[in-house]
Design a protein around this motif. Structure first.
Motif, mmCIF file in Angstrom:
data_model
loop_
_atom_site.group_PDB
_atom_site.id
_atom_site.type_symbol
_atom_site.label_atom_id
_atom_site.label_comp_id
_atom_site.label_asym_id
_atom_site.label_seq_id
_atom_site.Cartn_x
_atom_site.Cartn_y
_atom_site.Cartn_z
ATOM 1 N N ARG A 9 0.839 -1.200 0.000
ATOM 2 C CA ARG A 9 0.000 0.000 0.000
ATOM 3 C C ARG A 9 0.875 1.252 0.000
ATOM 4 N NH1 ARG A 9 -4.437 0.446 4.616
ATOM 5 N NH2 ARG A 9 -3.016 1.966 5.488
ATOM 6 N N LYS A 10 0.457 2.266 -0.748
ATOM 7 C CA LYS A 10 1.276 3.462 -0.967
ATOM 8 C C LYS A 10 1.791 4.096 0.322
ATOM 9 C CE LYS A 10 -0.202 4.853 -5.503
ATOM 10 N NZ LYS A 10 -0.609 5.932 -6.372
ATOM 11 N N ASP A 11 0.959 4.171 1.356
ATOM 12 C CA ASP A 11 1.413 4.833 2.587
ATOM 13 C C ASP A 11 2.393 3.987 3.397
ATOM 14 O OD1 ASP A 11 -0.939 3.315 2.831
ATOM 15 O OD2 ASP A 11 -1.550 4.326 4.664
ATOM 16 N N TYR A 12 2.688 2.765 2.955
ATOM 17 C CA TYR A 12 3.688 1.921 3.614
ATOM 18 C C TYR A 12 4.927 1.712 2.753
ATOM 19 C CZ TYR A 12 0.384 0.893 7.305
ATOM 20 O OH TYR A 12 -0.478 1.002 8.368
ATOM 21 N N GLY A 14 8.502 2.526 0.926
ATOM 22 C CA GLY A 14 9.720 3.189 1.391
ATOM 23 C C GLY A 14 10.212 2.666 2.726
ATOM 24 N N LEU A 15 9.553 1.650 3.263
ATOM 25 C CA LEU A 15 9.931 1.086 4.562
ATOM 26 C C LEU A 15 10.684 -0.242 4.438
ATOM 27 C CD1 LEU A 15 6.582 1.781 6.472
ATOM 28 C CD2 LEU A 15 8.686 3.137 6.512
ATOM 29 N N GLY A 16 10.916 -0.685 3.210
ATOM 30 C CA GLY A 16 11.639 -1.934 3.000
ATOM 31 C C GLY A 16 10.747 -3.169 2.966
ATOM 32 N N ILE A 17 9.436 -2.971 2.983
ATOM 33 C CA ILE A 17 8.506 -4.102 3.003
ATOM 34 C C ILE A 17 8.572 -4.885 1.699
ATOM 35 C CG2 ILE A 17 6.068 -4.766 3.137
ATOM 36 C CD1 ILE A 17 5.729 -2.265 4.997
ATOM 37 N N ALA A 18 8.561 -4.196 0.571
ATOM 38 C CA ALA A 18 8.608 -4.881 -0.726
ATOM 39 C C ALA A 18 9.924 -5.636 -0.899
ATOM 40 C CB ALA A 18 8.411 -3.883 -1.866
ATOM 41 N N THR A 19 11.020 -5.047 -0.446
ATOM 42 C CA THR A 19 12.313 -5.728 -0.517
ATOM 43 C C THR A 19 12.288 -7.000 0.316
ATOM 44 O OG1 THR A 19 13.463 -3.643 -0.904
ATOM 45 C CG2 THR A 19 14.788 -5.474 -0.085
ATOM 46 N N ALA A 20 11.734 -6.915 1.521
ATOM 47 C CA ALA A 20 11.642 -8.090 2.389
ATOM 48 C C ALA A 20 10.750 -9.163 1.769
ATOM 49 C CB ALA A 20 11.125 -7.689 3.773
ATOM 50 N N LEU A 21 9.629 -8.756 1.182
ATOM 51 C CA LEU A 21 8.741 -9.723 0.522
ATOM 52 C C LEU A 21 9.442 -10.392 -0.659
ATOM 53 C CD1 LEU A 21 5.374 -7.747 0.499
ATOM 54 C CD2 LEU A 21 5.844 -9.876 1.725
ATOM 55 N N GLN A 46 5.219 0.495 -14.404
ATOM 56 C CA GLN A 46 5.533 0.181 -13.013
ATOM 57 C C GLN A 46 7.021 0.407 -12.739
ATOM 58 O OE1 GLN A 46 3.665 -3.721 -13.367
ATOM 59 N NE2 GLN A 46 2.217 -3.085 -11.786
ATOM 60 N N HIS A 47 7.419 1.671 -12.759
ATOM 61 C CA HIS A 47 8.828 2.033 -12.630
ATOM 62 C C HIS A 47 9.415 1.614 -11.289
ATOM 63 C CE1 HIS A 47 8.460 4.219 -16.364
ATOM 64 N NE2 HIS A 47 7.428 4.882 -15.866
ATOM 65 N N GLU A 48 8.688 1.845 -10.207
ATOM 66 C CA GLU A 48 9.202 1.491 -8.882
ATOM 67 C C GLU A 48 9.385 -0.013 -8.750
ATOM 68 O OE1 GLU A 48 6.200 3.276 -6.492
ATOM 69 O OE2 GLU A 48 7.232 5.195 -6.361
ATOM 70 N N ALA A 49 8.433 -0.781 -9.262
ATOM 71 C CA ALA A 49 8.522 -2.239 -9.203
ATOM 72 C C ALA A 49 9.710 -2.729 -10.017
ATOM 73 C CB ALA A 49 7.229 -2.876 -9.704
ATOM 74 N N ARG A 50 9.896 -2.186 -11.199
ATOM 75 C CA ARG A 50 11.014 -2.608 -12.044
ATOM 76 C C ARG A 50 12.344 -2.309 -11.362
ATOM 77 N NH1 ARG A 50 9.679 0.192 -17.470
ATOM 78 N NH2 ARG A 50 11.812 -0.429 -17.899
ATOM 79 N N ALA A 51 12.453 -1.153 -10.710
ATOM 80 C CA ALA A 51 13.687 -0.807 -9.996
ATOM 81 C C ALA A 51 13.929 -1.776 -8.835
ATOM 82 C CB ALA A 51 13.616 0.633 -9.487
ATOM 83 N N LEU A 52 12.860 -2.144 -8.136
ATOM 84 C CA LEU A 52 12.976 -3.115 -7.037
ATOM 85 C C LEU A 52 13.490 -4.449 -7.557
ATOM 86 C CD1 LEU A 52 12.439 -4.258 -4.158
ATOM 87 C CD2 LEU A 52 10.122 -4.765 -4.974
ATOM 88 N N TYR A 53 12.901 -4.952 -8.628
ATOM 89 C CA TYR A 53 13.310 -6.252 -9.169
ATOM 90 C C TYR A 53 14.791 -6.231 -9.548
ATOM 91 C CZ TYR A 53 8.242 -6.710 -9.551
ATOM 92 O OH TYR A 53 6.901 -6.736 -9.285
ATOM 93 N N GLU A 54 15.230 -5.150 -10.142
ATOM 94 C CA GLU A 54 16.632 -5.062 -10.540
ATOM 95 C C GLU A 54 17.542 -4.977 -9.326
ATOM 96 O OE1 GLU A 54 17.076 -2.175 -13.706
ATOM 97 O OE2 GLU A 54 15.442 -3.110 -14.832
#
Length: 89
Positions: A9-12, A14-21, A46-54
């Motif tokens: 969710r957008k308000d969460y 930047g906290l590292g949750i997606a990286t941990a998942l 999905q620019h943010e998602a693509r950056a995360l995957y990389e």
């Protein structure tokens, strides 16, 4: 094994949750017998998602236009990413 539509969710963000998942999903895949790679698809917007995957170590595997009338009309590009699992058979 399939995981669909992982998001934070957008308000969460930047906290590292997606990286941990993402790391948890990769660790799970590495423990599975017979898994050689993790493959995912994402839309061009999905620019943010693509950056995360990389950042997680995924590499761009291929790109294609969504094979629908809308996809062709809007030039909706899908990028496939691949993460090769080390030590896989």
């Amino acid at each position: 094994l399939v995981l669909k539509r992982m998001s934070v969710r957008k308000d969460y963000r930047g906290l590292g949750i997606a990286t941990a998942l993402g790391r948890t999903a990769l660790a799970f895949a590495q423990r599975q017998r017979g898994c050689r790679a993790v493959v995912l698809n994402t839309l061009m917007l999905q620019h943010e998602a693509r950056a995360l995957y990389e950042r997680l170590g995924f590499r761009r595997h291929r790109r294609y236009v969504l094979p629908t009338a809308y996809g062709r009309l809007a030039n909706c590009t899908v990028t496939t990413y691949r993460y090769d699992l080390s030590g896989a058979p």
